[in-house]
Design a protein around this motif. Structure first.
Motif, PDB file in Angstrom:
ATOM      1  N   ASP A  41       0.845  -1.194   0.000  1.00  0.00           N
ATOM      2  CA  ASP A  41       0.000   0.000   0.000  1.00  0.00           C
ATOM      3  C   ASP A  41       0.886   1.252   0.000  1.00  0.00           C
ATOM      4  O   ASP A  41       1.689   1.436   0.918  1.00  0.00           O
TER       5      ASP A  41
ATOM      6  N   HIS B 142       0.079   4.204   0.571  1.00  0.00           N
ATOM      7  CA  HIS B 142      -0.425   5.258   1.455  1.00  0.00           C
ATOM      8  C   HIS B 142      -0.460   4.833   2.919  1.00  0.00           C
ATOM      9  O   HIS B 142      -0.236   5.642   3.818  1.00  0.00           O
TER      10      HIS B 142
ATOM     11  N   ASN C 113      -1.350  -5.594   5.491  1.00  0.00           N
ATOM     12  CA  ASN C 113      -2.461  -5.405   4.544  1.00  0.00           C
ATOM     13  C   ASN C 113      -1.991  -5.823   3.152  1.00  0.00           C
ATOM     14  O   ASN C 113      -0.879  -5.502   2.752  1.00  0.00           O
TER      15      ASN C 113
ATOM     16  N   LYS D  44      -8.493  -0.211  -4.511  1.00  0.00           N
ATOM     17  CA  LYS D  44      -7.688  -0.752  -3.409  1.00  0.00           C
ATOM     18  C   LYS D  44      -8.572  -1.212  -2.256  1.00  0.00           C
ATOM     19  O   LYS D  44      -8.443  -2.343  -1.765  1.00  0.00           O
TER      20      LYS D  44
ATOM     21  N   HIS E  33      -7.350  -6.540   5.158  1.00  0.00           N
ATOM     22  CA  HIS E  33      -6.698  -5.805   6.240  1.00  0.00           C
ATOM     23  C   HIS E  33      -5.668  -6.701   6.937  1.00  0.00           C
ATOM     24  O   HIS E  33      -5.818  -7.934   6.956  1.00  0.00           O
ATOM     25  N   ALA E  34      -4.683  -6.065   7.519  1.00  0.00           N
ATOM     26  CA  ALA E  34      -3.603  -6.806   8.183  1.00  0.00           C
ATOM     27  C   ALA E  34      -4.149  -7.764   9.251  1.00  0.00           C
ATOM     28  O   ALA E  34      -3.656  -8.887   9.403  1.00  0.00           O
ATOM     29  N   GLU E  35      -5.171  -7.319   9.970  1.00  0.00           N
ATOM     30  CA  GLU E  35      -5.728  -8.140  11.051  1.00  0.00           C
ATOM     31  C   GLU E  35      -6.356  -9.429  10.506  1.00  0.00           C
ATOM     32  O   GLU E  35      -6.243 -10.503  11.100  1.00  0.00           O
TER      33      GLU E  35
ATOM     34  N   CYS F 150      -5.643   1.351  14.335  1.00  0.00           N
ATOM     35  CA  CYS F 150      -6.864   0.990  15.046  1.00  0.00           C
ATOM     36  C   CYS F 150      -7.732   0.109  14.120  1.00  0.00           C
ATOM     37  O   CYS F 150      -7.846   0.398  12.929  1.00  0.00           O
TER      38      CYS F 150
HETATM   39  N1  LIG Z   1      -6.852  -1.393  10.911  1.00  0.00           N
HETATM   40  C1  LIG Z   1      -6.489  -1.281   9.636  1.00  0.00           C
HETATM   41  C2  LIG Z   1      -6.684  -0.070   8.964  1.00  0.00           C
HETATM   42  C3  LIG Z   1      -6.329  -0.007   7.627  1.00  0.00           C
HETATM   43  N2  LIG Z   1      -5.792  -1.083   6.994  1.00  0.00           N
HETATM   44  C4  LIG Z   1      -5.361  -0.974   5.596  1.00  0.00           C
HETATM   45  C5  LIG Z   1      -6.392  -1.128   4.524  1.00  0.00           C
HETATM   46  C6  LIG Z   1      -5.842  -0.251   3.417  1.00  0.00           C
HETATM   47  O1  LIG Z   1      -4.825  -0.952   2.691  1.00  0.00           O
HETATM   48  C7  LIG Z   1      -5.216   0.896   4.176  1.00  0.00           C
HETATM   49  C8  LIG Z   1      -6.148   2.069   4.421  1.00  0.00           C
HETATM   50  O2  LIG Z   1      -6.188   2.786   3.249  1.00  0.00           O
HETATM   51  P1  LIG Z   1      -6.554   4.359   3.246  1.00  0.00           P
HETATM   52  O3  LIG Z   1      -5.642   5.000   4.262  1.00  0.00           O
HETATM   53  O4  LIG Z   1      -6.258   4.752   1.829  1.00  0.00           O
HETATM   54  O5  LIG Z   1      -8.000   4.432   3.638  1.00  0.00           O
HETATM   55  O6  LIG Z   1      -4.816   0.332   5.413  1.00  0.00           O
HETATM   56  C9  LIG Z   1      -5.593  -2.264   7.677  1.00  0.00           C
HETATM   57  O7  LIG Z   1      -5.067  -3.232   7.121  1.00  0.00           O
HETATM   58  N3  LIG Z   1      -5.971  -2.335   8.996  1.00  0.00           N
END
Ligand SMILES: Nc1ccn([C@H]2C[C@H](O)[C@@H](COP(=O)(O)O)O2)c(=O)n1
Length: 141
Positions: free
Chosen positions: A21, A23, A43, A61, A67-69, A90
């Motif tokens: 990602d 961003h 993620n 995207k 998500h990482a979790e 969070c």
């Molecule tokens: N708790 C979270 C919050 C966000 N993300 C990831 C999903 C997207 O890849 C990015 C958020 O994208 P953006 O900042 O463009 O909304 O972060 C994640 O994995 N876990």
């Protein structure tokens, strides 16, 4: 006893290297009751989905990303009841659902950014953690 701030910094360094990602690079780690990091992930797009320009198109995207979790839970299919999840962001309410359902009993992460587009989702996640008896700890810098 863990130094959670150091663990979070090291997890963020891992995410900075591993996540595609451009961003927002997020890391998540599963920590066993004896304090060992058993698994960590970032993620990511699902298996077989190319890491191409869709990472730079916010709508595409967000439709594709795991998500990482959720990635760390998908990648570790042993019993994690009573375990801790450390996250560099969070969690949203969808990830909270998954964590609660797998029996995670403690979540450690930074606070959400007030005014963020995910604020409602973060709040809902925290309400679910409270009701489900998950210990939710915010780490401030
Ligand atoms: N708790 C979270 C919050 C966000 N993300 C990831 C999903 C997207 O890849 C990015 C958020 O994208 P953006 O900042 O463009 O909304 O972060 C994640 O994995 N876990």
């Amino acid at each position: 006893m863990h130094d959670w701030h150091t663990a979070l910094t090291s997890l963020q360094q891992y995410a900075d290297i591993q996540s595609h990602d451009p961003h927002c690079r997020v890391g998540s780690a599963l920590i066993s009751p004896c304090g060992l990091i058993a698994h960590r992930d970032v993620n990511q797009f699902p298996r077989g989905i190319a890491n191409d320009e869709r990472w730079h198109d916010v709508d595409a995207k967000l439709d594709l990303v795991i998500h990482a979790e959720q990635a760390v839970l998908h990648g570790y299919l042993h019993d994690v009841s009573g375990w801790t999840m450390l996250i560099t962001k969070c969690p949203c309410h969808h990830c909270a659902q998954a964590m609660i359902q797998r029996g995670i009993s403690r979540v450690i992460c930074p606070p959400y950014r007030v005014g963020s587009k995910w604020e409602r989702s973060h709040r809902l996640a925290q309400e679910m953690f409270r009701e489900a008896g998950v210990n939710y700890t915010e780490l401030t810098q």
